[in-house]
Design a protein around this motif. Structure first.
Motif, PDB file in Angstrom:
ATOM      1  N   ASP A   1       7.063 -37.958  31.726  1.00 18.98           N
ATOM      2  CA  ASP A   1       5.892 -37.099  31.513  1.00 18.98           C
ATOM      3  C   ASP A   1       5.979 -36.337  30.197  1.00 18.98           C
ATOM      4  OD1 ASP A   1       7.975 -35.569  32.677  1.00 18.98           O
ATOM      5  OD2 ASP A   1       6.566 -34.105  33.479  1.00 18.98           O
ATOM      6  N   ASP A   2       7.181 -35.950  29.786  1.00 20.31           N
ATOM      7  CA  ASP A   2       7.328 -35.280  28.488  1.00 20.31           C
ATOM      8  C   ASP A   2       7.007 -36.231  27.344  1.00 20.31           C
ATOM      9  OD1 ASP A   2       8.084 -32.888  29.703  1.00 20.31           O
ATOM     10  OD2 ASP A   2      10.231 -33.337  29.539  1.00 20.31           O
ATOM     11  N   ASN A   3       7.474 -37.475  27.453  1.00 21.07           N
ATOM     12  CA  ASN A   3       7.193 -38.474  26.423  1.00 21.07           C
ATOM     13  C   ASN A   3       5.693 -38.767  26.354  1.00 21.07           C
ATOM     14  OD1 ASN A   3      10.068 -38.736  27.097  1.00 21.07           O
ATOM     15  ND2 ASN A   3      10.051 -40.445  25.698  1.00 21.07           N
ATOM     16  N   LEU A   4       5.047 -38.857  27.502  1.00 22.19           N
ATOM     17  CA  LEU A   4       3.607 -39.118  27.518  1.00 22.19           C
ATOM     18  C   LEU A   4       2.820 -37.967  26.912  1.00 22.19           C
ATOM     19  CD1 LEU A   4       3.248 -40.805  31.018  1.00 22.19           C
ATOM     20  CD2 LEU A   4       2.989 -41.902  28.777  1.00 22.19           C
ATOM     21  N   LYS A   5       3.233 -36.738  27.205  1.00 17.20           N
ATOM     22  CA  LYS A   5       2.565 -35.570  26.619  1.00 17.20           C
ATOM     23  C   LYS A   5       2.725 -35.565  25.102  1.00 17.20           C
ATOM     24  CE  LYS A   5       3.064 -32.634  30.669  1.00 17.20           C
ATOM     25  NZ  LYS A   5       3.811 -31.520  31.271  1.00 17.20           N
ATOM     26  N   LYS A   6       3.928 -35.880  24.632  1.00 17.90           N
ATOM     27  CA  LYS A   6       4.161 -35.928  23.190  1.00 17.90           C
ATOM     28  C   LYS A   6       3.311 -37.024  22.558  1.00 17.90           C
ATOM     29  CE  LYS A   6       7.736 -36.233  19.682  1.00 17.90           C
ATOM     30  NZ  LYS A   6       9.159 -36.353  19.391  1.00 17.90           N
ATOM     31  N   PHE A   7       3.241 -38.180  23.205  1.00 18.46           N
ATOM     32  CA  PHE A   7       2.442 -39.283  22.692  1.00 18.46           C
ATOM     33  C   PHE A   7       0.964 -38.891  22.632  1.00 18.46           C
ATOM     34  CE2 PHE A   7       0.107 -43.332  23.603  1.00 18.46           C
ATOM     35  CZ  PHE A   7       0.317 -43.917  22.370  1.00 18.46           C
ATOM     36  N   ALA A   8       0.463 -38.273  23.685  1.00 20.69           N
ATOM     37  CA  ALA A   8      -0.941 -37.840  23.713  1.00 20.69           C
ATOM     38  C   ALA A   8      -1.223 -36.835  22.602  1.00 20.69           C
ATOM     39  CB  ALA A   8      -1.276 -37.231  25.076  1.00 20.69           C
ATOM     40  N   ALA A   9      -0.308 -35.906  22.365  1.00 19.35           N
ATOM     41  CA  ALA A   9      -0.495 -34.919  21.301  1.00 19.35           C
ATOM     42  C   ALA A   9      -0.505 -35.586  19.927  1.00 19.35           C
ATOM     43  CB  ALA A   9       0.602 -33.863  21.374  1.00 19.35           C
ATOM     44  N   LEU A  10       0.367 -36.570  19.724  1.00 24.18           N
ATOM     45  CA  LEU A  10       0.408 -37.282  18.443  1.00 24.18           C
ATOM     46  C   LEU A  10      -0.881 -38.072  18.210  1.00 24.18           C
ATOM     47  CD1 LEU A  10       4.096 -38.570  18.540  1.00 24.18           C
ATOM     48  CD2 LEU A  10       3.151 -36.881  16.942  1.00 24.18           C
ATOM     49  N   VAL A  11      -1.366 -38.742  19.249  1.00 27.51           N
ATOM     50  CA  VAL A  11      -2.607 -39.513  19.125  1.00 27.51           C
ATOM     51  C   VAL A  11      -3.778 -38.573  18.825  1.00 27.51           C
ATOM     52  CG1 VAL A  11      -4.258 -40.954  20.387  1.00 27.51           C
ATOM     53  CG2 VAL A  11      -1.806 -41.436  20.544  1.00 27.51           C
ATOM     54  N   SER A  12      -3.834 -37.455  19.527  1.00 28.35           N
ATOM     55  CA  SER A  12      -4.906 -36.490  19.305  1.00 28.35           C
ATOM     56  C   SER A  12      -4.866 -35.931  17.887  1.00 28.35           C
ATOM     57  CB  SER A  12      -4.790 -35.362  20.326  1.00 28.35           C
ATOM     58  OG  SER A  12      -5.772 -34.396  20.106  1.00 28.35           O
ATOM     59  N   ALA A  13      -3.680 -35.567  17.420  1.00 29.89           N
ATOM     60  CA  ALA A  13      -3.547 -35.030  16.066  1.00 29.89           C
ATOM     61  C   ALA A  13      -3.960 -36.066  15.025  1.00 29.89           C
ATOM     62  CB  ALA A  13      -2.108 -34.571  15.819  1.00 29.89           C
ATOM     63  N   GLN A  14      -3.594 -37.318  15.268  1.00 35.00           N
ATOM     64  CA  GLN A  14      -3.967 -38.385  14.335  1.00 35.00           C
ATOM     65  C   GLN A  14      -5.494 -38.559  14.309  1.00 35.00           C
ATOM     66  OE1 GLN A  14      -1.899 -40.092  12.342  1.00 35.00           O
ATOM     67  NE2 GLN A  14      -3.450 -41.430  11.495  1.00 35.00           N
ATOM     68  N   ALA A  15      -6.123 -38.516  15.473  1.00 31.37           N
ATOM     69  CA  ALA A  15      -7.579 -38.668  15.548  1.00 31.37           C
ATOM     70  C   ALA A  15      -8.286 -37.511  14.829  1.00 31.37           C
ATOM     71  CB  ALA A  15      -8.031 -38.740  16.999  1.00 31.37           C
ATOM     72  N   LEU A  16      -7.782 -36.299  15.012  1.00 27.72           N
ATOM     73  CA  LEU A  16      -8.374 -35.150  14.332  1.00 27.72           C
ATOM     74  C   LEU A  16      -8.224 -35.271  12.816  1.00 27.72           C
ATOM     75  CD1 LEU A  16      -7.225 -32.291  16.711  1.00 27.72           C
ATOM     76  CD2 LEU A  16      -9.588 -33.039  16.313  1.00 27.72           C
ATOM     77  N   GLU A  17      -7.069 -35.732  12.366  1.00 26.64           N
ATOM     78  CA  GLU A  17      -6.867 -35.890  10.926  1.00 26.64           C
ATOM     79  C   GLU A  17      -7.803 -36.949  10.353  1.00 26.64           C
ATOM     80  OE1 GLU A  17      -5.811 -35.267   7.153  1.00 26.64           O
ATOM     81  OE2 GLU A  17      -5.347 -33.984   8.866  1.00 26.64           O
ATOM     82  N   GLU A  18      -7.998 -38.032  11.087  1.00 26.72           N
ATOM     83  CA  GLU A  18      -8.926 -39.074  10.621  1.00 26.72           C
ATOM     84  C   GLU A  18     -10.347 -38.539  10.550  1.00 26.72           C
ATOM     85  OE1 GLU A  18      -8.079 -42.020   9.341  1.00 26.72           O
ATOM     86  OE2 GLU A  18      -6.008 -41.423   9.676  1.00 26.72           O
ATOM     87  N   ALA A  19     -10.750 -37.726  11.526  1.00 25.12           N
ATOM     88  CA  ALA A  19     -12.085 -37.120  11.500  1.00 25.12           C
ATOM     89  C   ALA A  19     -12.221 -36.182  10.306  1.00 25.12           C
ATOM     90  CB  ALA A  19     -12.349 -36.372  12.800  1.00 25.12           C
ATOM     91  N   ALA A  20     -11.187 -35.405  10.027  1.00 26.99           N
ATOM     92  CA  ALA A  20     -11.216 -34.496   8.882  1.00 26.99           C
ATOM     93  C   ALA A  20     -11.323 -35.263   7.568  1.00 26.99           C
ATOM     94  CB  ALA A  20      -9.982 -33.602   8.888  1.00 26.99           C
ATOM     95  N   LYS A  21     -10.644 -36.395   7.489  1.00 27.59           N
ATOM     96  CA  LYS A  21     -10.715 -37.216   6.275  1.00 27.59           C
ATOM     97  C   LYS A  21     -12.126 -37.762   6.061  1.00 27.59           C
ATOM     98  CE  LYS A  21      -5.911 -38.743   6.128  1.00 27.59           C
ATOM     99  NZ  LYS A  21      -4.994 -39.889   6.294  1.00 27.59           N
ATOM    100  N   VAL A  22     -12.803 -38.112   7.138  1.00 28.75           N
ATOM    101  CA  VAL A  22     -14.191 -38.571   7.019  1.00 28.75           C
ATOM    102  C   VAL A  22     -15.052 -37.449   6.463  1.00 28.75           C
ATOM    103  CG1 VAL A  22     -16.238 -39.295   8.316  1.00 28.75           C
ATOM    104  CG2 VAL A  22     -14.024 -40.342   8.810  1.00 28.75           C
ATOM    105  N   CYS A  23     -14.875 -36.240   6.997  1.00 31.45           N
ATOM    106  CA  CYS A  23     -15.638 -35.089   6.483  1.00 31.45           C
ATOM    107  C   CYS A  23     -15.318 -34.833   5.023  1.00 31.45           C
ATOM    108  CB  CYS A  23     -15.336 -33.843   7.310  1.00 31.45           C
ATOM    109  SG  CYS A  23     -16.036 -33.904   8.954  1.00 31.45           S
ATOM    110  N   ASP A  24     -14.048 -34.954   4.644  1.00 28.73           N
ATOM    111  CA  ASP A  24     -13.676 -34.793   3.237  1.00 28.73           C
ATOM    112  C   ASP A  24     -14.408 -35.809   2.367  1.00 28.73           C
ATOM    113  OD1 ASP A  24     -11.904 -32.706   3.690  1.00 28.73           O
ATOM    114  OD2 ASP A  24     -10.134 -33.992   3.752  1.00 28.73           O
ATOM    115  N   GLY A  25     -14.469 -37.054   2.847  1.00 27.50           N
ATOM    116  CA  GLY A  25     -15.107 -38.115   2.072  1.00 27.50           C
ATOM    117  C   GLY A  25     -16.608 -37.937   1.941  1.00 27.50           C
ATOM    118  N   VAL A  26     -17.231 -37.433   2.987  1.00 29.44           N
ATOM    119  CA  VAL A  26     -18.686 -37.280   2.980  1.00 29.44           C
ATOM    120  C   VAL A  26     -19.095 -35.970   2.321  1.00 29.44           C
ATOM    121  CG1 VAL A  26     -20.714 -37.011   4.474  1.00 29.44           C
ATOM    122  CG2 VAL A  26     -18.978 -38.715   5.036  1.00 29.44           C
ATOM    123  N   LEU A  27     -18.399 -34.903   2.654  1.00 34.49           N
ATOM    124  CA  LEU A  27     -18.813 -33.573   2.220  1.00 34.49           C
ATOM    125  C   LEU A  27     -17.899 -32.956   1.170  1.00 34.49           C
ATOM    126  CD1 LEU A  27     -19.485 -32.159   5.804  1.00 34.49           C
ATOM    127  CD2 LEU A  27     -21.185 -33.045   4.216  1.00 34.49           C
TER     128      LEU A  27
END
Length: 70
Positions: free
Chosen positions: A27-53
């Motif tokens: 469960d600790d490994n899964l929580k860490k994995f979920a946090a990493l995936v979420s952080a990566q998704a947020l960074e990708e969304a921020a990069k899109v905003c950087d590119g557009v705006l």
């Protein structure tokens, strides 16, 4: 970073048996994995905003969500 690299960073490994976790509690490994995936998704969304705006408050706000999740 791709999903396989995130899984390895969270303590999982792929071998002839498939995916296993190398140490700690599952469960600790899964929580860490979920946090990493979420952080990566947020960074990708921020990069899109950087590119557009350009660098702006929207991308800064998205990146700040990563800190809230930690």
């Amino acid at each position: 970073m791709n999903i396989t690299e995130l899984a390895k960073q969270a303590g999982f490994e792929h071998n002839t048996l498939g995916w296993t976790y190398t140490s700690g509690r599952l469960d600790d490994n899964l929580k860490k994995f979920a946090a990493l995936v979420s952080a990566q998704a947020l960074e990708e969304a921020a990069k899109v905003c950087d590119g557009v705006l350009g660098n702006n408050n929207v991308s800064d706000a998205i990146r700040s969500l990563k800190e809230v999740q930690s």
